[in-house]
Design a protein around this motif. Structure first.
Motif, PDB file in Angstrom:
ATOM      1  N   LEU A 197      16.858  10.111 -23.435  1.00 31.69           N
ATOM      2  CA  LEU A 197      17.857  10.705 -22.535  1.00 31.69           C
ATOM      3  C   LEU A 197      19.278  10.230 -22.844  1.00 31.69           C
ATOM      4  O   LEU A 197      20.237  10.763 -22.288  1.00 31.69           O
ATOM      5  N   TRP A 198      19.401   9.252 -23.725  1.00 28.05           N
ATOM      6  CA  TRP A 198      20.742   8.782 -24.104  1.00 28.05           C
ATOM      7  C   TRP A 198      21.398   9.791 -25.045  1.00 28.05           C
ATOM      8  O   TRP A 198      20.759  10.308 -25.960  1.00 28.05           O
ATOM      9  N   LYS A 199      22.677  10.041 -24.828  1.00 28.29           N
ATOM     10  CA  LYS A 199      23.436  10.935 -25.698  1.00 28.29           C
ATOM     11  C   LYS A 199      24.081  10.174 -26.850  1.00 28.29           C
ATOM     12  O   LYS A 199      24.582  10.786 -27.802  1.00 28.29           O
ATOM     13  N   THR A 200      24.122   8.830 -26.733  1.00 26.19           N
ATOM     14  CA  THR A 200      24.655   7.983 -27.789  1.00 26.19           C
ATOM     15  C   THR A 200      23.720   6.792 -27.957  1.00 26.19           C
ATOM     16  O   THR A 200      22.840   6.554 -27.124  1.00 26.19           O
ATOM     17  N   ASN A 201      23.910   6.037 -29.025  1.00 24.59           N
ATOM     18  CA  ASN A 201      23.161   4.798 -29.221  1.00 24.59           C
ATOM     19  C   ASN A 201      23.588   3.810 -28.132  1.00 24.59           C
ATOM     20  O   ASN A 201      24.765   3.470 -28.034  1.00 24.59           O
ATOM     21  N   PRO A 202      22.658   3.341 -27.290  1.00 30.83           N
ATOM     22  CA  PRO A 202      23.048   2.493 -26.163  1.00 30.83           C
ATOM     23  C   PRO A 202      23.715   1.179 -26.559  1.00 30.83           C
ATOM     24  O   PRO A 202      24.456   0.598 -25.760  1.00 30.83           O
ATOM     25  N   PHE A 203      23.477   0.717 -27.789  1.00 31.28           N
ATOM     26  CA  PHE A 203      24.093  -0.538 -28.219  1.00 31.28           C
ATOM     27  C   PHE A 203      25.120  -0.328 -29.332  1.00 31.28           C
ATOM     28  O   PHE A 203      25.444  -1.256 -30.068  1.00 31.28           O
ATOM     29  N   GLU A 204      25.614   0.891 -29.440  1.00 27.86           N
ATOM     30  CA  GLU A 204      26.752   1.169 -30.314  1.00 27.86           C
ATOM     31  C   GLU A 204      27.789   1.904 -29.463  1.00 27.86           C
ATOM     32  O   GLU A 204      27.788   3.131 -29.377  1.00 27.86           O
ATOM     33  N   PRO A 205      28.652   1.139 -28.774  1.00 22.35           N
ATOM     34  CA  PRO A 205      29.575   1.744 -27.813  1.00 22.35           C
ATOM     35  C   PRO A 205      30.533   2.742 -28.450  1.00 22.35           C
ATOM     36  O   PRO A 205      30.987   2.561 -29.578  1.00 22.35           O
ATOM     37  N   VAL A 206      30.788   3.805 -27.705  1.00 22.98           N
ATOM     38  CA  VAL A 206      31.770   4.806 -28.121  1.00 22.98           C
ATOM     39  C   VAL A 206      32.678   5.124 -26.944  1.00 22.98           C
ATOM     40  O   VAL A 206      32.293   4.958 -25.781  1.00 22.98           O
ATOM     41  N   VAL A 207      33.880   5.561 -27.253  1.00 22.81           N
ATOM     42  CA  VAL A 207      34.826   5.998 -26.224  1.00 22.81           C
ATOM     43  C   VAL A 207      34.917   7.513 -26.284  1.00 22.81           C
ATOM     44  O   VAL A 207      35.227   8.099 -27.317  1.00 22.81           O
ATOM     45  N   LYS A 208      34.595   8.142 -25.154  1.00 25.94           N
ATOM     46  CA  LYS A 208      34.630   9.593 -25.060  1.00 25.94           C
ATOM     47  C   LYS A 208      34.952   9.991 -23.630  1.00 25.94           C
ATOM     48  O   LYS A 208      34.455   9.369 -22.688  1.00 25.94           O
TER      49      LYS A 208
END
Length: 456
Positions: free
Chosen positions: A97-108
């Motif tokens: 259900l994650w749209k990104t890697n939970p341990f690779e933070p991104v700013v969006k």
């Protein structure tokens, strides 16, 4: 205020880069395979505190995960603030259900997306950067201690022993915590109450092996059916918990205080829309905010058993399991509730099954008086940054160690949270708005300024 703003603007990207290094460590305290990551997180926090200006920082062993402690003492006679935060995070399941890697933070979309972005790496890190500003600007007017633990998400089982052992080292005038939320980005609030918690795992056993549901169904008790029925017998249709003695120690909140709580801005329609539900549910006679702030609750947090793979398998399972929690209000004792639940759940079990109830962890509730010098300092700090006086609220969440701090150390805590209800803490796609992150760094230095003034 302008000087703080300038410092934040100058160092925005560095703050994020350093925070992301911390977030990338998968410090999941509930999973044994991440034990080494807990030590990596402890070392990272030691590095962060020393770089921010702490005179010393060290890692302490406990019977569980490590604790990072740091301090800067400017004057033994000055007020002392102890900052509490936690380095551990919740598991990331369901990962799909994650749209990104939970341990690779991104700013969006103006937010940091990652596990721990809000709870509690993002909010804890704000304090390190606020402290850094105060040290480098020469404006630090309080002694500061940092206590960063690694087991908050599993109930802080080893921190009480640590506090007892190091009571002298941990002495302070107040404990400052950012592990809670605000009502809205433009409506600051200070959490004045936390609910307690009791948490169990239940195991229901029927036959000694899984059976063919065609050959044995209808003749042998199905543990999943039985467990479901037992859970249904624990709450009535009005949301009232049926465990005998459960409400004996509940202190009813006065109509006056309930009226004050009702002044907090809240749209039921927007609340339902944000959760994609058509109706809310809960104890009859109470509003949604009251149900989550001043009333106890009963919830099944997980339930499993039998066949859960793809396709069909006609099986009558041998066992069924559930994880069950109650949120408790002031005056309810989690140890007492733990025993009451076990007694009741065993009493309603039919003879066709065996029931085993294991108490996993729990903690007491907490209330912060709004006349504390530290509360007044927090109130002034929020007002200066947000332009509005913060509203005192009672949170539905639990931070078990907060009440323990008061019991063991004799110190009150002030909960200056900057998270939002939409941050999805404990869930997939946890996030933290950049503006809340930066506003935290702007607000916390003002707390120190006003706290020192109030203490005079």
């Amino acid at each position: 205020m302008q000087e703080i703003n300038n410092y934040v603007e100058t160092h925005k990207q560095r703050f994020l880069d350093e925070l992301f290094e911390l977030i990338r460590i998968p410090s999941i305290s509930s999973l044994p395979e991440h034990k080494s990551d807990m030590y990596r997180a402890a070392e990272k926090w030691k590095e962060i505190l020393l770089a921010a200006g702490a005179d010393k920082a060290e890692i302490f062993e406990t019977d569980g995960n490590p604790v990072t402690y740091g301090e800067k003492i400017i004057d033994p006679k000055a007020p002392t603030v102890m900052v509490y935060a936690h380095m551990d995070v919740m598991p990331v399941d369901p990962i799909d259900l994650w749209k990104t890697n939970p341990f690779e933070p991104v700013v969006k979309d103006g937010k940091i997306w990652a596990r721990g972005a809000d709870d509690d790496k993002g909010q804890g890190f704000m304090h390190a950067k606020a402290f850094e500003y105060l040290v480098k600007s020469g404006k630090l007017n309080c002694n500061v201690k940092f206590l960063i633990e690694g087991e908050e998400e599993v109930g802080s089982p080893n921190l009480p022993k640590f506090c007892k052992k190091h009571k002298k080292m941990l002495q302070a005038d107040v404990i400052l915590v950012s592990d809670t939320s605000m009502i809205a980005p433009d409506v600051p609030s200070i959490t004045t109450g936390l609910r307690g918690l009791a948490y169990w795992q239940v195991e229901v056993t029927g036959p000694n092996v899984d059976l063919h549901s065609g050959l044995f169904g209808g003749a042998v008790a199905n543990p999943i059916n039985v467990l479901s029925k037992m859970i249904a017998q624990t709450m009535d249709d009005d949301g009232r918990i049926l465990i005998p003695g459960f409400y004996d120690d509940v202190v009813e909140v006065s109509r006056k205080e309930r009226n004050m709580m009702a002044k907090a801005p809240f749209s039921l329609e927007a609340y339902k829309k944000s959760l994609d539900v058509k109706e809310v549910s809960g104890e009859k006679g109470y509003s949604t905010n009251e149900r989550t702030g001043i009333r106890p609750t009963f919830d099944v947090c997980g339930i499993w058993g039998g066949y859960t793979g793809e396709g069909a398998k006609t099986v009558l399972p041998s066992k069924a399991y559930a994880k069950i929690s109650t949120r408790l209000v002031p005056n309810q004792k989690h140890e007492k509730i733990a025993k009451l639940f076990v007694k009741y759940f065993e009493s309603i079990a039919p003879k066709s099954v065996k029931v085993k109830v294991e108490y996993l962890h729990g903690g007491p509730s907490y209330v912060c008086p709004i006349d504390l010098p530290a509360y007044k300092a927090a109130e002034k700090a929020y007002t200066e940054v947000y332009g509005k006086t913060p509203i005192p609220v009672r949170s539905g969440g639990s931070i078990p160690i907060i009440a323990t701090f008061e019991e063991i150390l004799g110190i009150k805590s002030v909960l200056m949270g900057f998270g939002l209800g939409s941050d999805a803490i404990h869930s997939p796609n946890e996030n933290y708005p950049l503006e809340q992150f930066y506003n935290g760094i702007r607000t916390i230095p003002l707390f120190y300024k006003y706290f020192a003034e109030e203490m005079k």
